[in-house]
Design an enzyme around this catalytic site. Structure first.
Site, mmCIF file in Angstrom:
data_model
loop_
_atom_site.group_PDB
_atom_site.id
_atom_site.type_symbol
_atom_site.label_atom_id
_atom_site.label_comp_id
_atom_site.label_asym_id
_atom_site.label_seq_id
_atom_site.Cartn_x
_atom_site.Cartn_y
_atom_site.Cartn_z
ATOM 1 C CB SER A 155 -0.848 0.008 1.275
ATOM 2 O OG SER A 155 -1.463 1.274 1.457
ATOM 3 C CE1 TYR A 168 -4.316 -2.160 4.906
ATOM 4 C CE2 TYR A 168 -3.412 0.043 4.596
ATOM 5 C CZ TYR A 168 -3.927 -1.131 4.071
ATOM 6 O OH TYR A 168 -4.048 -1.278 2.699
#
Ligand SMILES: NC(=O)c1ccc[n+]([C@@H]2O[C@H](COP(=O)([O-])OP(=O)(O)OC[C@H]3O[C@@H](n4cnc5c(N)ncnc54)[C@H](O)[C@@H]3O)[C@@H](O)[C@H]2O)c1
Length: 267
Positions: A155, A168
């Site tokens: 990401s 995350y």
């Protein structure tokens, strides 16, 4: 057909980016092992699209699924399930050449409210699952003395802060160093490993955002290319990294973010 003769396994491929990757790899000639956890209908949809795209697909959920209707959940957060999934793909096709570690989750909470359960859920799927899926593939490639390709869907948050999503970010930051480290350790085996780092892609993981016009508008202003990404924007890069064209590429992260990451502007 750059991937003819290859077998690819895509984790979390019953929807979103994972589904698009499975379909694209099939279109390039790979046979594809599909994985899902709780969405068998989604996996059936992927299977049908993969077949249409030209692949020979075997639906697996944790166990070898030769019988129609027989499937067991493969939770990428559980190491036993991860190992069964890889073993099932190898058992069915006799080989695995490409692993796309795509499955991932995020949990929203201010840092001071994050529970141990949510922290573990995120780290287990996004980092531990990747670690042990990759390990199982590497063991197979070593035993059979064959090269391979590993692509992790990371990401932009392996670089960029994302307040209220610290677990995350920690998981994706961990993926960055996992990839750098393994690029060195696995290179002598002829195995490459790279990260693909999406920005804002239109998938179910962003349902809340997509339904919030104010937040969505603010985000779009930060994306130089002026739109959200589509799963196909990501899958094309994955197909390239899985192909012989990328034989000399390892240990890198490739951003697919419409220019978002470096769009710092003085106010
Ligand atoms: N969509 C985005 O904007 C975006 C941005 C950056 C990174 N990513 C990453 O892309 C990847 C795919 O996300 P997406 O956008 O398609 O979201 P998504 O929610 O549509 O898909 C996530 C997939 O992971 C699977 N999954 C989740 N937990 C699992 C588990 N325990 N075991 C097995 N599978 C599990 C889900 O079943 C689903 O198929 C994720 O790793 C995500 O972090 C997405």
């Amino acid at each position: 057909m750059k991937l003819a003769g290859k077998v690819a396994l895509v984790t979390g491929s019953s929807q979103g980016i994972g589904q698009a990757i499975a379909v694209r790899l099939a279109a390039e000639g790979a046979r594809v092992v599909i994985n899902y956890r709780s969405n068998p209908q989604g996996a059936e949809e992927t299977l049908s699209k993969v077949q249409t795209a030209g692949g020979d697909c075997h639906l697996v959920e944790g166990y070898c699924d030769n019988d129609r209707g027989y499937s067991v959940g493969a939770d990428l957060g559980m190491v036993d399930d991860v190992r069964r999934l890889i073993a099932a793909g190898i058992e069915h096709y006799g080989q695995l050449d490409i692993l796309v570690n795509n499955a991932g989750i995020e949990k929203h909470a201010p840092f001071w409210d994050v529970t141990e359960k949510d922290y573990e859920a995120v780290l287990n799927v996004n980092l531990k699952g990747v670690f042990f899926a990759t390990q199982s593939l590497v063991q197979h490639l070593r035993e059979t003395n064959r090269p391979g390709k590993i692509i992790n869907i990371s990401s932009v948050h392996e670089e960029l802060p994302f307040p209220n999503f610290t677990a995350y970010c920690a998981s994706k930051g961990g993926l960055k160093m996992l990839t750098r480290n393994l690029s060195v350790e696995l290179a002598p085996l002829g195995i490459t490993i790279n990260n693909v780092a999406p920005g804002a892609i239109e998938t179910p993981i962003n349902t809340k955002l997509l339904n919030d016009p104010e937040k969505l508008g603010a985000l779009l202003k930060n994306i130089p290319l002026g739109r959200l990404g589509q799963p196909q924007d990501v899958s094309g890069l994955v197909a390239f990294l899985a192909s012989p064209d990328a034989d000399y590429i390892t240990g890198s992260t490739f951003f697919v973010d419409g220019g978002l990451t470096w769009n710092y502007q003085e106010q």
